[in-house]
Write a protein that holds these residues in place. Structure first.
Motif, PDB file in Angstrom:
ATOM      1  N   PHE A  12     -10.323  -8.409  12.620  1.00  0.00           N
ATOM      2  CA  PHE A  12      -9.861  -9.684  12.076  1.00  0.00           C
ATOM      3  C   PHE A  12      -9.594  -9.572  10.578  1.00  0.00           C
ATOM      4  O   PHE A  12      -8.611 -10.109  10.069  1.00  0.00           O
ATOM      5  N   ALA A  13     -10.485  -8.902   9.876  1.00  0.00           N
ATOM      6  CA  ALA A  13     -10.312  -8.758   8.431  1.00  0.00           C
ATOM      7  C   ALA A  13      -9.349  -7.633   8.105  1.00  0.00           C
ATOM      8  O   ALA A  13      -8.463  -7.777   7.254  1.00  0.00           O
ATOM      9  N   ALA A  14      -9.493  -6.486   8.783  1.00  0.00           N
ATOM     10  CA  ALA A  14      -8.709  -5.307   8.417  1.00  0.00           C
ATOM     11  C   ALA A  14      -7.217  -5.522   8.634  1.00  0.00           C
ATOM     12  O   ALA A  14      -6.396  -5.111   7.796  1.00  0.00           O
ATOM     13  N   ARG A  15      -6.836  -6.145   9.729  1.00  0.00           N
ATOM     14  CA  ARG A  15      -5.403  -6.336   9.997  1.00  0.00           C
ATOM     15  C   ARG A  15      -4.757  -7.276   8.979  1.00  0.00           C
ATOM     16  O   ARG A  15      -3.651  -7.044   8.512  1.00  0.00           O
ATOM     17  N   MET A  16      -5.471  -8.343   8.623  1.00  0.00           N
ATOM     18  CA  MET A  16      -4.917  -9.254   7.622  1.00  0.00           C
ATOM     19  C   MET A  16      -4.904  -8.604   6.247  1.00  0.00           C
ATOM     20  O   MET A  16      -3.952  -8.751   5.480  1.00  0.00           O
ATOM     21  N   ALA A  63      -4.672  -5.414   5.515  1.00  0.00           N
ATOM     22  CA  ALA A  63      -3.614  -4.410   5.433  1.00  0.00           C
ATOM     23  C   ALA A  63      -2.274  -5.060   5.124  1.00  0.00           C
ATOM     24  O   ALA A  63      -1.488  -4.551   4.309  1.00  0.00           O
ATOM     25  N   ARG A  64      -2.021  -6.193   5.749  1.00  0.00           N
ATOM     26  CA  ARG A  64      -0.753  -6.873   5.522  1.00  0.00           C
ATOM     27  C   ARG A  64      -0.685  -7.487   4.124  1.00  0.00           C
ATOM     28  O   ARG A  64       0.353  -7.470   3.479  1.00  0.00           O
ATOM     29  N   LEU A  65      -1.799  -8.030   3.655  1.00  0.00           N
ATOM     30  CA  LEU A  65      -1.827  -8.582   2.301  1.00  0.00           C
ATOM     31  C   LEU A  65      -1.645  -7.481   1.258  1.00  0.00           C
ATOM     32  O   LEU A  65      -0.897  -7.646   0.289  1.00  0.00           O
ATOM     33  N   MET A  66      -2.323  -6.358   1.459  1.00  0.00           N
ATOM     34  CA  MET A  66      -2.191  -5.254   0.505  1.00  0.00           C
ATOM     35  C   MET A  66      -0.760  -4.723   0.486  1.00  0.00           C
ATOM     36  O   MET A  66      -0.197  -4.445  -0.572  1.00  0.00           O
ATOM     37  N   SER A  67      -0.181  -4.563   1.668  1.00  0.00           N
ATOM     38  CA  SER A  67       1.197  -4.088   1.737  1.00  0.00           C
ATOM     39  C   SER A  67       2.139  -5.033   0.995  1.00  0.00           C
ATOM     40  O   SER A  67       3.069  -4.598   0.297  1.00  0.00           O
ATOM     41  N   TYR A  68       1.880  -6.332   1.135  1.00  0.00           N
ATOM     42  CA  TYR A  68       2.697  -7.339   0.443  1.00  0.00           C
ATOM     43  C   TYR A  68       2.621  -7.161  -1.072  1.00  0.00           C
ATOM     44  O   TYR A  68       3.645  -7.092  -1.762  1.00  0.00           O
ATOM     45  N   TYR A  69       1.399  -7.063  -1.607  1.00  0.00           N
ATOM     46  CA  TYR A  69       1.238  -6.957  -3.060  1.00  0.00           C
ATOM     47  C   TYR A  69       1.717  -5.607  -3.579  1.00  0.00           C
ATOM     48  O   TYR A  69       2.322  -5.523  -4.668  1.00  0.00           O
ATOM     49  N   ILE A  70       1.477  -4.536  -2.816  1.00  0.00           N
ATOM     50  CA  ILE A  70       1.904  -3.214  -3.266  1.00  0.00           C
ATOM     51  C   ILE A  70       3.424  -3.099  -3.281  1.00  0.00           C
ATOM     52  O   ILE A  70       4.007  -2.462  -4.168  1.00  0.00           O
ATOM     53  N   SER A  71       4.079  -3.740  -2.313  1.00  0.00           N
ATOM     54  CA  SER A  71       5.551  -3.702  -2.286  1.00  0.00           C
ATOM     55  C   SER A  71       6.141  -4.397  -3.512  1.00  0.00           C
ATOM     56  O   SER A  71       7.188  -3.986  -4.027  1.00  0.00           O
ATOM     57  N   ILE A  72       5.456  -5.436  -3.995  1.00  0.00           N
ATOM     58  CA  ILE A  72       5.924  -6.134  -5.196  1.00  0.00           C
ATOM     59  C   ILE A  72       5.807  -5.229  -6.415  1.00  0.00           C
ATOM     60  O   ILE A  72       6.699  -5.165  -7.267  1.00  0.00           O
ATOM     61  N   GLU A  73       4.680  -4.485  -6.494  1.00  0.00           N
ATOM     62  CA  GLU A  73       4.425  -3.638  -7.660  1.00  0.00           C
ATOM     63  C   GLU A  73       5.047  -2.250  -7.518  1.00  0.00           C
ATOM     64  O   GLU A  73       5.086  -1.486  -8.478  1.00  0.00           O
ATOM     65  N   ASN A  74       5.509  -1.901  -6.295  1.00  0.00           N
ATOM     66  CA  ASN A  74       6.126  -0.599  -6.039  1.00  0.00           C
ATOM     67  C   ASN A  74       5.218   0.544  -6.491  1.00  0.00           C
ATOM     68  O   ASN A  74       5.624   1.439  -7.229  1.00  0.00           O
ATOM     69  N   ARG A  75       3.967   0.493  -6.054  1.00  0.00           N
ATOM     70  CA  ARG A  75       2.995   1.526  -6.405  1.00  0.00           C
ATOM     71  C   ARG A  75       2.441   2.175  -5.141  1.00  0.00           C
ATOM     72  O   ARG A  75       2.657   1.684  -4.031  1.00  0.00           O
ATOM     73  N   HIS A  76       1.726   3.284  -5.314  1.00  0.00           N
ATOM     74  CA  HIS A  76       1.075   3.981  -4.214  1.00  0.00           C
ATOM     75  C   HIS A  76      -0.433   3.843  -4.386  1.00  0.00           C
ATOM     76  O   HIS A  76      -0.965   4.106  -5.457  1.00  0.00           O
ATOM     77  N   PHE A  77      -1.124   3.418  -3.330  1.00  0.00           N
ATOM     78  CA  PHE A  77      -2.561   3.213  -3.391  1.00  0.00           C
ATOM     79  C   PHE A  77      -3.287   4.092  -2.378  1.00  0.00           C
ATOM     80  O   PHE A  77      -2.734   4.455  -1.333  1.00  0.00           O
ATOM     81  N   THR A  78      -4.528   4.419  -2.713  1.00  0.00           N
ATOM     82  CA  THR A  78      -5.416   5.102  -1.776  1.00  0.00           C
ATOM     83  C   THR A  78      -6.591   4.177  -1.475  1.00  0.00           C
ATOM     84  O   THR A  78      -7.306   3.750  -2.385  1.00  0.00           O
TER      85      THR A  78
END
Length: 460
Positions: free
Chosen positions: A114-118, A120-135
Motif C-alpha cells: 500500500f505504501a510502496a506502490r504509492m 514509487a509513483r510519487l517519487m517518480s513524479y518528483y524525480i521526473s520534474i527535477e530530471n535527476r537520478h536517485f538511489t
C-alpha cells in the motif's frame, strides 16, 4: 498551482522545514531526524461521511490530497492512486463486531504494498520534474524489501539497494527481492534488521555519498506514512454504520510505521477509541507503556513474526514528537512527552512465539481460517486487551485486527502448526524456480559504502 501550507519538520528539530517533495526525496532529515508534518489536516464530519460511498483509490485520493493539495495537481494525484491500488482489500467479519483487515492481496502479498506502490509513483513524479537520478537505499526485516523492490522495479532514473538480515527472513520474502534484477540490488547483511537499519541511517548522514542522491523507502520516510493512513479510513468506512461509531485497531508492530499511519488517520478525525500495540518478544514499547522507561533491545530477538524483529523502532521518535517530547537516534528521550496522553491512547502487549503458534492453531479451529504469524500477534493482542478492559465491551466498539502478510509466505511454519499448507498464490508460485541474484556483505559500514560507490559508478 498554489503553495501548500503544510511543511515537514525534523524530530531532532535541528533542520529547516521542507516541502513534502523535499522530505520524500531526502528520506532522512540532515540532522538525522525523521520528517513529520507540522500540520495534520482535519476532515470534518461531511468529508468523513463521503468516504462511505468511495472505492479504495478514491478514498486514497481524498486522504492524500488533504496533505498534497498545492504540491501535486489533483488530476495527477488521482491518476497515481488509480494506478497504485488495483487489488482487493478484504475486510472479513469474524464474529459480532470484530473483523480482520487483510492487507495481503497486493503484488507482494504484504501491507507494505500500500505504501510502496504509492511512494514509487510519487517519487517518480518528483524525480521526473527535477530530471535527476536517485538511489533508494532501504533496510527490511521481511516484507518492506520485497514490496519496495517490486514497486520500484523498472522505474526510470531510480535504482534500489535493499539490505536484509541474511538469516532472518523467509525464502519467499528473499526471493521476491532477489529474482528481479534490472534496477534492483538485494544485499544480504551478516546481522540483524537493526544492523541493516543502522547502516542505512549512517549512509544518509555520510557527506561523502552526497552525490549518490540517496533516498529511503523505509518507514523512516514520511512518504511511507501518508499512504498507510488510508486503509484505516477505508476499513472503518466499510463496517461503520455512521460517523459516530468508534473503532479499536489492533496493529502488529515492529518499526511502528503501520501504527503511525493509523495515528495520522486518528488525528485527521477518524473516530479511533484505542490502538492496541501488538508486539512480538521485542517488547520495548509495551514495557515503555507500563513503566514510562524506554530501553532498546540490542540485539533484537528473532521471532517467527520476522518483520517485527525490531529492538528500536525508528517511528518511536515520531510518536514521542506527536506527544510533545523528543527522542534522539539512540532511543534516549531527551524531552519527556505527555505520557498520560500516550497511555490513554495506546495499550501494548508482547506476544511470545509459543502464544503466536497457539493463536494460529486456535483461530483455525474456531473459525476455519488461516492467519499468519504477524496477524496472529495482532489477534492475540486484541484478545488480551479485551480480557483486561472488559468495560470497553459495554460500549460495543468495532474491533479491527490487521493481517499484514499472506499466510503462504510462512508456509513452513503454518504446516508445522496446522499440518496443512496454505494455498500458494501466483505471486509466489511464479518465482519459486527463478535463479536468485544478490550480494553478501558483512555488518560493516565501509563495505556498504564501497558497494554504494561502486554501484553509482557502474550505473552512471
Amino acid at each position: 498551482m498554489g503553495k501548500n501550507s503544510i511543511k515537514y519538520y525534523s524530530t531532532n528539530r535541528e533542520a529547516p522545514k521542507v516541502s513534502f517533495g523535499e522530505a520524500l526525496l531526502k528520506g532522512l532529515a540532515p540532522d538525522g531526524g525523521l520528517y513529520m508534518p507540522d500540520i495534520i489536516p482535519s476532515l470534518n464530519k461531511a468529508d468523513i461521511e463521503n468516504l462511505f460511498s468511495l472505492d479504495y483509490p478514491h478514498v486514497a485520493y481524498r486522504i492524500l490530497n488533504s496533505f498534497l493539495s498545492g504540491e501535486i495537481e489533483s488530476d495527477k494525484l488521482l491518476e497515481l492512486c488509480l494506478d497504485a491500488y488495483n487489488f482487493d482489500i478484504p475486510i472479513e467479519k469474524i464474529f459480532d463486531r470484530t473483523y480482520i483487515l487483510r492487507l495481503d492481496q497486493g503484488p507482494t502479498l504484504s501491507f507494505k504494498d500500500f505504501a510502496a506502490r504509492m511512494m514509487a509513483r510519487l517519487m517518480s513524479y518528483y524525480i521526473s520534474i527535477e530530471n535527476r537520478h536517485f538511489t533508494i537505499l532501504t533496510a527490511t526485516s521481511g516484507d518492506t524489501g520485497s514490496a519496495v523492490a517490486n514497486a520500484f522495479y523498472g522505474i526510470e532514473n531510480i535504482d534500489v539497494i535493499v539490505l536484509f538480515p541474511a538469516e532472518e527472513i523467509t525464502d519467499y520474502q528473499r526471493k521476491q527481492m532477489t529474482t528481479l534484477n534490472k534496477n534492483i540490488n538485494a544485499v544480504a547483511i551478516n546481522g540483524k534488521f537493526d544492523d541493516c537499519q543502522r547502516l542505512v541511517k549512517k549512509a544518509f548522514l555520510d557527506q561523502s555519498l552526497s552525490e549518490c542522491c540517496l533516498s529511503s523507502a523505509n518507514s523512516i520516510n514520511v512518504g511511507r506514512l501518508l499512504p498507510q493512513s488510508v486503509y484505516y479510513f477505508y476499513s472503518w468506512s466499510r463496517i461503520a454504520a455512521n460517523t459516530d461509531e468508534a473503532v479499536i485497531f489492533s496493529v502488529p508492530s515492529g518499526n511502528y510505521g503501520n501504527l503511525m499511519g493509523g495515528i495520522l488517520a486518528r488525528n485527521m478525525g477518524l473516530p479511533v477509541k484505542k490502538f492496541i500495540i501488538s508486539a512480538n518478544e521485542n517488547d520495548e514499547v509495551p514495557k515503555y507503556l507500563q513503566s514510562g522507561i524506554y530501553n532498546i533491545i540490542d540485539p533484537s530477538i528473532n521471532c517467527i513474526s520476522s518483520a517485527m524483529n525490531v529492538g528500536h523502532p525508528s517511528n518511536m521518535a515520531r510518536i514521542i514528537a506527536l506527544y510533545g517530547g523528543m527522542m534522539n537516534r539512540e532511543g534516549e528521550i531527551k524531552e519527556r512527552p505527555d505520557f498520560n496522553g500516550i497511555i490513554k491512547d495506546f495499550a501494548g502487549y508482547s506476544i511470545t512465539d509459543e502464544e503466536t503458534r497457539e493463536t494460529i492453531a486456535a483461530f483455525y479451529e474456531n473459525y476455519e481460517r488461516i492467519i499468519e504469524p504477524h496477524g496472529a500477534v495482532a489477534w492475540r493482542g486484541m484478545e488480551m486487551f479485551r480480557e483486561e478492559y472488559e468495560s470497553f465491551e459495554t460500549d460495543s466498539p468495532l474491533y479491527v485486527s490487521l493481517e499484514t502478510a499472506h499466510p503462504s509466505k510462512f508456509r513452513e511454519e503454518i504446516v508445522k502448526i496446522l499440518g496443512i499448507s496454505p494455498d500458494i498464490p501466483v505471486q509466489l508460485s511464479r518465482i519459486e524456480n527463478i535463479e536468485e541474484n544478490y550480494t553478501e556483505l558483512e555488518n560493516d559500514y565501509s563495505e556498504l559504502r564501497n558497494f554504494i560507490l561502486k554501484h553509482k559508478n557502474n550505473t552512471r
